[in-house]
Design a protein around this motif. Sequence first.
Motif, PDB file in Angstrom:
ATOM      1  N   VAL A  21      -5.981  11.352  -1.712  1.00 13.13           N
ATOM      2  CA  VAL A  21      -5.519  12.173  -0.591  1.00 13.13           C
ATOM      3  C   VAL A  21      -5.947  11.559   0.733  1.00 13.13           C
ATOM      4  CG1 VAL A  21      -5.838  14.390   0.579  1.00 13.13           C
ATOM      5  CG2 VAL A  21      -5.358  14.336  -1.864  1.00 13.13           C
ATOM      6  N   SER A  22      -7.189  11.068   0.790  1.00 13.41           N
ATOM      7  CA  SER A  22      -7.668  10.438   2.017  1.00 13.41           C
ATOM      8  C   SER A  22      -6.862   9.190   2.340  1.00 13.41           C
ATOM      9  CB  SER A  22      -9.151  10.079   1.871  1.00 13.41           C
ATOM     10  OG  SER A  22      -9.926  11.237   1.672  1.00 13.41           O
ATOM     11  N   ARG A  23      -6.546   8.389   1.314  1.00 15.00           N
ATOM     12  CA  ARG A  23      -5.758   7.182   1.543  1.00 15.00           C
ATOM     13  C   ARG A  23      -4.345   7.523   1.992  1.00 15.00           C
ATOM     14  NH1 ARG A  23      -8.502   5.601  -3.138  1.00 15.00           N
ATOM     15  NH2 ARG A  23      -6.694   6.064  -4.459  1.00 15.00           N
ATOM     16  N   ALA A  24      -3.838   8.658   1.523  1.00 15.56           N
ATOM     17  CA  ALA A  24      -2.481   9.059   1.905  1.00 15.56           C
ATOM     18  C   ALA A  24      -2.379   9.270   3.405  1.00 15.56           C
ATOM     19  CB  ALA A  24      -2.077  10.329   1.165  1.00 15.56           C
ATOM     20  N   ASP A  36      -8.845  21.873   4.796  1.00 20.00           N
ATOM     21  CA  ASP A  36      -9.913  22.341   3.919  1.00 20.00           C
ATOM     22  C   ASP A  36      -9.460  22.396   2.467  1.00 20.00           C
ATOM     23  OD1 ASP A  36     -11.672  22.625   6.040  1.00 20.00           O
ATOM     24  OD2 ASP A  36     -11.072  24.709   6.411  1.00 20.00           O
ATOM     25  N   THR A  37      -8.200  22.671   2.255  1.00 23.39           N
ATOM     26  CA  THR A  37      -7.651  22.713   0.914  1.00 23.39           C
ATOM     27  C   THR A  37      -6.197  22.272   0.952  1.00 23.39           C
ATOM     28  OG1 THR A  37      -7.392  24.067  -1.083  1.00 23.39           O
ATOM     29  CG2 THR A  37      -6.884  25.110   1.028  1.00 23.39           C
ATOM     30  N   TYR A  38      -5.638  21.982  -0.213  1.00 27.27           N
ATOM     31  CA  TYR A  38      -4.281  21.456  -0.269  1.00 27.27           C
ATOM     32  C   TYR A  38      -3.467  22.165  -1.346  1.00 27.27           C
ATOM     33  CZ  TYR A  38      -6.082  17.568   2.513  1.00 27.27           C
ATOM     34  OH  TYR A  38      -6.658  16.813   3.502  1.00 27.27           O
ATOM     35  N   LYS A  39      -2.171  22.194  -1.104  1.00 23.73           N
ATOM     36  CA  LYS A  39      -1.206  22.632  -2.110  1.00 23.73           C
ATOM     37  C   LYS A  39      -0.543  21.373  -2.649  1.00 23.73           C
ATOM     38  CE  LYS A  39       2.897  25.590  -2.672  1.00 23.73           C
ATOM     39  NZ  LYS A  39       3.835  26.514  -1.953  1.00 23.73           N
ATOM     40  N   VAL A  40      -0.848  21.027  -3.891  1.00 21.44           N
ATOM     41  CA  VAL A  40      -0.378  19.757  -4.439  1.00 21.44           C
ATOM     42  C   VAL A  40       0.509  20.003  -5.653  1.00 21.44           C
ATOM     43  CG1 VAL A  40      -2.409  18.526  -3.621  1.00 21.44           C
ATOM     44  CG2 VAL A  40      -2.392  19.448  -5.942  1.00 21.44           C
ATOM     45  N   GLY A  41       1.487  19.130  -5.826  1.00 23.97           N
ATOM     46  CA  GLY A  41       2.357  19.201  -6.985  1.00 23.97           C
ATOM     47  C   GLY A  41       1.982  18.136  -8.001  1.00 23.97           C
ATOM     48  N   PHE A  42       2.087  18.470  -9.263  1.00 28.55           N
ATOM     49  CA  PHE A  42       1.897  17.492 -10.334  1.00 28.55           C
ATOM     50  C   PHE A  42       3.102  17.590 -11.259  1.00 28.55           C
ATOM     51  CE2 PHE A  42      -0.257  16.507 -14.597  1.00 28.55           C
ATOM     52  CZ  PHE A  42       0.102  15.174 -14.530  1.00 28.55           C
ATOM     53  N   ALA A  43       3.960  16.571 -11.217  1.00 32.54           N
ATOM     54  CA  ALA A  43       5.172  16.532 -12.035  1.00 32.54           C
ATOM     55  C   ALA A  43       4.917  15.685 -13.272  1.00 32.54           C
ATOM     56  CB  ALA A  43       6.342  15.985 -11.223  1.00 32.54           C
ATOM     57  N   GLN A  44       4.581  16.337 -14.379  1.00 31.08           N
ATOM     58  CA  GLN A  44       4.305  15.656 -15.641  1.00 31.08           C
ATOM     59  C   GLN A  44       5.623  15.341 -16.349  1.00 31.08           C
ATOM     60  OE1 GLN A  44       2.845  13.606 -17.575  1.00 31.08           O
ATOM     61  NE2 GLN A  44       0.952  14.766 -18.018  1.00 31.08           N
ATOM     62  N   THR A  45       5.625  14.247 -17.103  1.00 28.74           N
ATOM     63  CA  THR A  45       6.854  13.814 -17.767  1.00 28.74           C
ATOM     64  C   THR A  45       7.163  14.625 -19.025  1.00 28.74           C
ATOM     65  OG1 THR A  45       7.975  11.939 -18.779  1.00 28.74           O
ATOM     66  CG2 THR A  45       5.595  11.979 -18.979  1.00 28.74           C
ATOM     67  N   GLU A  46       6.126  14.971 -19.801  1.00 28.10           N
ATOM     68  CA  GLU A  46       6.313  15.732 -21.031  1.00 28.10           C
ATOM     69  C   GLU A  46       4.953  16.070 -21.604  1.00 28.10           C
ATOM     70  OE1 GLU A  46       8.662  13.122 -23.401  1.00 28.10           O
ATOM     71  OE2 GLU A  46       7.318  11.433 -23.106  1.00 28.10           O
ATOM     72  N   SER A  47       4.940  16.893 -22.637  1.00 31.57           N
ATOM     73  CA  SER A  47       3.671  17.293 -23.266  1.00 31.57           C
ATOM     74  C   SER A  47       3.781  17.168 -24.774  1.00 31.57           C
ATOM     75  CB  SER A  47       3.316  18.733 -22.875  1.00 31.57           C
ATOM     76  OG  SER A  47       3.154  18.864 -21.478  1.00 31.57           O
ATOM     77  N   ALA A  91      10.766  21.737  -1.806  1.00 32.57           N
ATOM     78  CA  ALA A  91      11.244  23.006  -1.241  1.00 32.57           C
ATOM     79  C   ALA A  91      10.104  24.006  -1.066  1.00 32.57           C
ATOM     80  CB  ALA A  91      12.326  23.596  -2.142  1.00 32.57           C
ATOM     81  N   GLN A  92       9.082  23.900  -1.933  1.00 33.61           N
ATOM     82  CA  GLN A  92       7.939  24.815  -1.834  1.00 33.61           C
ATOM     83  C   GLN A  92       6.927  24.379  -0.779  1.00 33.61           C
ATOM     84  OE1 GLN A  92       6.317  26.245  -5.752  1.00 33.61           O
ATOM     85  NE2 GLN A  92       7.959  24.967  -6.606  1.00 33.61           N
ATOM     86  N   GLY A  93       7.154  23.214  -0.182  1.00 30.21           N
ATOM     87  CA  GLY A  93       6.300  22.751   0.896  1.00 30.21           C
ATOM     88  C   GLY A  93       4.924  22.292   0.460  1.00 30.21           C
ATOM     89  N   VAL A  94       4.838  21.583  -0.658  1.00 29.03           N
ATOM     90  CA  VAL A  94       3.533  21.062  -1.072  1.00 29.03           C
ATOM     91  C   VAL A  94       3.078  19.998  -0.086  1.00 29.03           C
ATOM     92  CG1 VAL A  94       3.976  21.552  -3.504  1.00 29.03           C
ATOM     93  CG2 VAL A  94       4.560  19.299  -2.576  1.00 29.03           C
ATOM     94  N   ASP A  95       1.776  19.773  -0.047  1.00 29.08           N
ATOM     95  CA  ASP A  95       1.220  18.766   0.859  1.00 29.08           C
ATOM     96  C   ASP A  95       1.315  17.359   0.278  1.00 29.08           C
ATOM     97  OD1 ASP A  95       0.198  20.615   2.885  1.00 29.08           O
ATOM     98  OD2 ASP A  95      -1.221  21.234   1.328  1.00 29.08           O
ATOM     99  N   LEU A  96       1.285  17.274  -1.037  1.00 24.81           N
ATOM    100  CA  LEU A  96       1.201  15.987  -1.719  1.00 24.81           C
ATOM    101  C   LEU A  96       1.769  16.148  -3.124  1.00 24.81           C
ATOM    102  CD1 LEU A  96      -0.161  13.031  -1.821  1.00 24.81           C
ATOM    103  CD2 LEU A  96      -2.111  14.205  -2.854  1.00 24.81           C
ATOM    104  N   ILE A  97       2.402  15.094  -3.642  1.00 19.43           N
ATOM    105  CA  ILE A  97       2.952  15.149  -4.993  1.00 19.43           C
ATOM    106  C   ILE A  97       2.349  14.040  -5.842  1.00 19.43           C
ATOM    107  CG2 ILE A  97       5.033  14.876  -6.410  1.00 19.43           C
ATOM    108  CD1 ILE A  97       6.628  16.079  -4.095  1.00 19.43           C
ATOM    109  N   PHE A  98       1.784  14.438  -6.978  1.00 17.50           N
ATOM    110  CA  PHE A  98       1.378  13.489  -8.012  1.00 17.50           C
ATOM    111  C   PHE A  98       2.506  13.440  -9.028  1.00 17.50           C
ATOM    112  CE2 PHE A  98      -2.731  14.959  -6.361  1.00 17.50           C
ATOM    113  CZ  PHE A  98      -3.388  13.753  -6.161  1.00 17.50           C
TER     114      PHE A  98
END
Length: 259
Positions: A21-24, A36-47, A91-98
């Motif tokens: 996040v700092s590098r971003a 102070d905090t972030y809303k982040v997305g994590f898009a996993q390929t499968e489980s 669309a949900q306005g996340v701060d960062l996407i993994f």
Amino acid sequence: MTISRRKLLLASSAASAAAAVSRAAIAAGPTLAVKDTYKVGFAQTESNNSWHLAHTNSMKAEAEARDWQLVYTDAAGSAAKQVSDVNSMIAQGVDLIFLAPREEIPLIPAIMSAKNAGIPVILLDRNVDQSLAIAGDDHVTFIGSDFIEEGRRVAEWLVANIDGKTKIIELEGTAGSSPANDRKFGFDTDIAEHPDFEIVASQTGDFARDKGRQVAETLLQANPDANVIYAHNDEYPYWSSCIFGPFSLISEKGICRDN
């Protein structure tokens, strides 16, 4: 000391999330405000295997430990759904996407959409085609393994440990994914330099246990003289034991020798 791919990636993709996040914030592409905090997305390929489950659990635990709001999605093995998942995060306005991209090319539009929306993207475990989406510009970085080197090391081990004429069946990973493309390239390129070693069949097992077993059975029936299987999968093995006769199974997670 040897560090497994799983331990390395869990450490780098989850425990290093705050540093990423700092590098971003200083990347050439979209920047990230210090909060102070972030809303982040994590898009996993499968489980569909233990590696993806461990990866997801690690990301969830890290987000909880840092009091980040995590928007988690599972593409269930569909590149199209994963694109939709990323667009939903935008669309949900996340701060960062993994993003753990299922395939190298289909996820490019999603990365560009995030860039256009000013949202940094960090790639985990799997890469995308770097000629189409450039690290440090279109996305922040890729945290993962050198899959070409993995393939080369398997080939080197095989040549050093198997004597005589060797006929190889290659169970590839998900078509179009960076681990499958690169592991195949590294292995095939190295094996081609050794005339006693021949790849007699190569087909995708899609990184899935059931499909891998079915494909292996079919290819072994068609190539009864094969004595080595090289499997791209993370989850070892595709089946529970060596049951097809005198051969060695080589996967990214270990060796199974028939006695």
